[in-house]
Write an enzyme that holds these catalytic residues in place. Structure first.
Site, PDB file in Angstrom:
ATOM      1  N   LYS A 109      61.359  19.762  76.283  1.00  0.00           N
ATOM      2  CA  LYS A 109      62.183  20.952  76.112  1.00  0.00           C
ATOM      3  C   LYS A 109      61.868  21.565  74.749  1.00  0.00           C
ATOM      4  CE  LYS A 109      67.150  22.181  76.172  1.00  0.00           C
ATOM      5  NZ  LYS A 109      68.505  21.596  76.356  1.00  0.00           N
ATOM      6  N   SER A 190      71.120  23.673  79.625  1.00  0.00           N
ATOM      7  CA  SER A 190      70.035  24.415  79.000  1.00  0.00           C
ATOM      8  C   SER A 190      68.667  23.789  79.224  1.00  0.00           C
ATOM      9  CB  SER A 190      70.291  24.535  77.499  1.00  0.00           C
ATOM     10  OG  SER A 190      70.314  23.257  76.888  1.00  0.00           O
ATOM     11  N   SER A 214      73.929  19.722  79.987  1.00  0.00           N
ATOM     12  CA  SER A 214      72.662  20.453  80.002  1.00  0.00           C
ATOM     13  C   SER A 214      71.463  19.661  80.505  1.00  0.00           C
ATOM     14  CB  SER A 214      72.349  21.020  78.610  1.00  0.00           C
ATOM     15  OG  SER A 214      73.187  22.114  78.334  1.00  0.00           O
TER      16      SER A 214
END
Length: 472
Positions: A109, A190, A214
């Site tokens: 990420k 996210s 997330s």
């Protein structure tokens, strides 16, 4: 649900890097390796390499080709410019008995620092920023022989920019698409790009992060495994913060076995590790599970696997993750920005920069950042009170009902375990009545990560609920 827009940035660079590194590679040969790669766990991939039916170079080339063919998903947004060279070195230097992660390509990420690739946190400001050092977890993965293939898109600033911003959007790269319904089905945030990339098999696995849901929410809606370890299990050094009392990094994978392998590699020395042999023998027989949903399909599945169920409810009073985020965000960012020499050193500077071109730099507004920037001082007692409140509530519930874990559908009831810092794992569980992917969330007490993964593995093996999107 906020409407997604078909916005993508930075594709030209990604295409160029892939084309450059695949020059001279016969893609027909690479694509013919699909049956050896797709759906396989890390141990199975290593067995195929050991049998000389696949090389690490071919494995990386397979994923690069697959990323290029699915650029419209906007899941992988940066490619390591040296990844093919690194893969060839792995082939040349392969030990007789390598670590499970040796030569295995992973994505990160884009709020996790990795030298040699931009580190943006989804912001336009940091779109080309190169970090001076690796995150600690990246160092540990590399020590195990893992290859960092690229960066995954995310909801900008860990989905804490604007309440109007759709999940999976970043000013750096645009909108992540859920491969089960691009631009119609949310990818959730996210760690949206990490989940989308694993669902579409653009890498073996990805490392995401979670403050409140997330990792597990995008895992559920994209039919992958998402594991959020106990809050202190993995070092946060080099991971851009939202609220350090809540932030956790963890793997998104095709299966629970891979999640356990990657967790073991990233975990701190003192954190409990998973015994992989024990994991494979795991069972739900005789386990006591607290169930937070009346879903008949789930209840039947758990009962058929031998679990003893207790129907329970979560009703904590006063648990507030947003209070913790606003109490920490501004100050955590300033500290991180100084250590990693970011071009901005405060939320105020970021806000001012974005305000110069809101349509490109903060398309959906930035009221959440503005709110956090107005906090005058950090209150450590607020953090402590929130964590103790959530932990006390859950611990009493676990002990009163004598539970091994608590189970719910999708990302319902994630607030309390997130604030408590308890480990969570999402396991794919087919589709809901609307035809959308869904998952089953298990969470357990702090530092019970191995036990939790064993329960998840037993459920996964007994239900086989992972779906595969049709992207080609």
């Amino acid at each position: 649900m906020n409407k997604q827009e078909p916005i993508q940035y930075g594709q030209t660079k990604t295409k160029a890097l892939i084309k450059q590194q695949l020059q001279g590679i016969d893609r027909t040969v690479i694509r013919a390796k699909a049956e050896l790669i797709l759906g396989k766990n890390i141990a199975e991939l290593q067995q195929v390499v050991a049998a000389q039916r696949l090389t690490y170079e071919q494995l990386v080339a397979f994923y690069l080709d697959r990323i290029e063919r699915s650029l419209e998903l906007n899941a992988v947004i940066e490619i390591s410019p040296t990844i093919m060279t690194e893969a060839r070195k792995c082939d040349q230097n392969r030990p007789s008995d390598p670590n499970l992660l040796y030569g295995i390509p992973l994505t990160l990420k884009d709020n996790i620092a990795s030298v040699g690739m931009p580190f943006s946190v989804g912001t336009y400001y940091l779109r080309e920023f190169m970090p001076p050092k690796d995150a600690q977890l990246v160092t540990q993965l590399k020590e195990q022989g893992a290859l960092i293939l690229g960066k995954a898109n995310l909801s900008e600033l860990a989905n804490y920019v604007s309440s109007a911003m759709p999940s999976g959007y970043s000013s750096k790269a645009g909108q992540t698409r859920n491969p089960f319904g691009p631009l119609t089905l949310t990818p959730y945030g996210s760690s949206s790009g990490s989940a989308a990339g694993v669902a579409a098999e653009l890498s073996v696995a990805s490392i995401g992060s979670e403050t409140t849901g997330s990792i597990v929410a995008p895992a559920a809606i994209q039919s992958v495994v998402g594991f959020k370890p106990s809050q202190q299990a993995i070092s946060a050094k080099g991971v851009f913060p939202l609220a350090t009392p809540l932030d956790v990094t963890g793997p998104l994978t095709k299966n629970v076995f891979d999640a356990a392998v990657i967790y073991n590699a990233m975990a701190k020395k003192q954190a409990p590790k998973v015994e992989l042999a024990k994991l494979k023998q795991a069972t739900l027989s005789g386990k006591r599970l607290g169930v937070l949903t009346g879903d008949e399909k789930l209840i039947t599945a758990l009962q058929n696997l031998g679990a003893t169920l207790r129907m329970i409810e979560l009703d904590p009073v006063g648990v507030d993750n947003l209070a913790v985020i606003d109490n920490n965000f501004k100050f955590n960012v300033a500290e991180f920005a100084a250590e990693f020499e970011l071009p901005f050193r405060s939320l105020e500077q970021l806000l001012a920069y974005n305000a110069q071109d809101l349509n490109r730099r903060a398309r959906y507004g930035q009221e959440l950042v503005e709110r956090a920037a107005k906090v005058s001082e950090h209150d450590p007692f607020l953090d402590k009170k929130q964590l103790q409140l959530a932990q006390k509530y859950l611990l009493e519930l676990f002990e009163r009902e004598e539970l091994d874990a608590i189970v719910t559908l999708d990302y319902n009831d994630i607030l309390t375990p997130a604030v408590a810092g308890y480990p969570e794992v999402m396991v794919p569980f087919g589709r809901n009545t609307a035809g959308e992917p869904r998952g089953v969330l298990f969470f357990a007490k702090d530092k019970h990560d191995p036990k939790l993964l064993e329960l998840a593995y037993a459920f996964e093996q007994g239900t086989k609920g992972r779906l595969v999107p049709q992207i080609f």
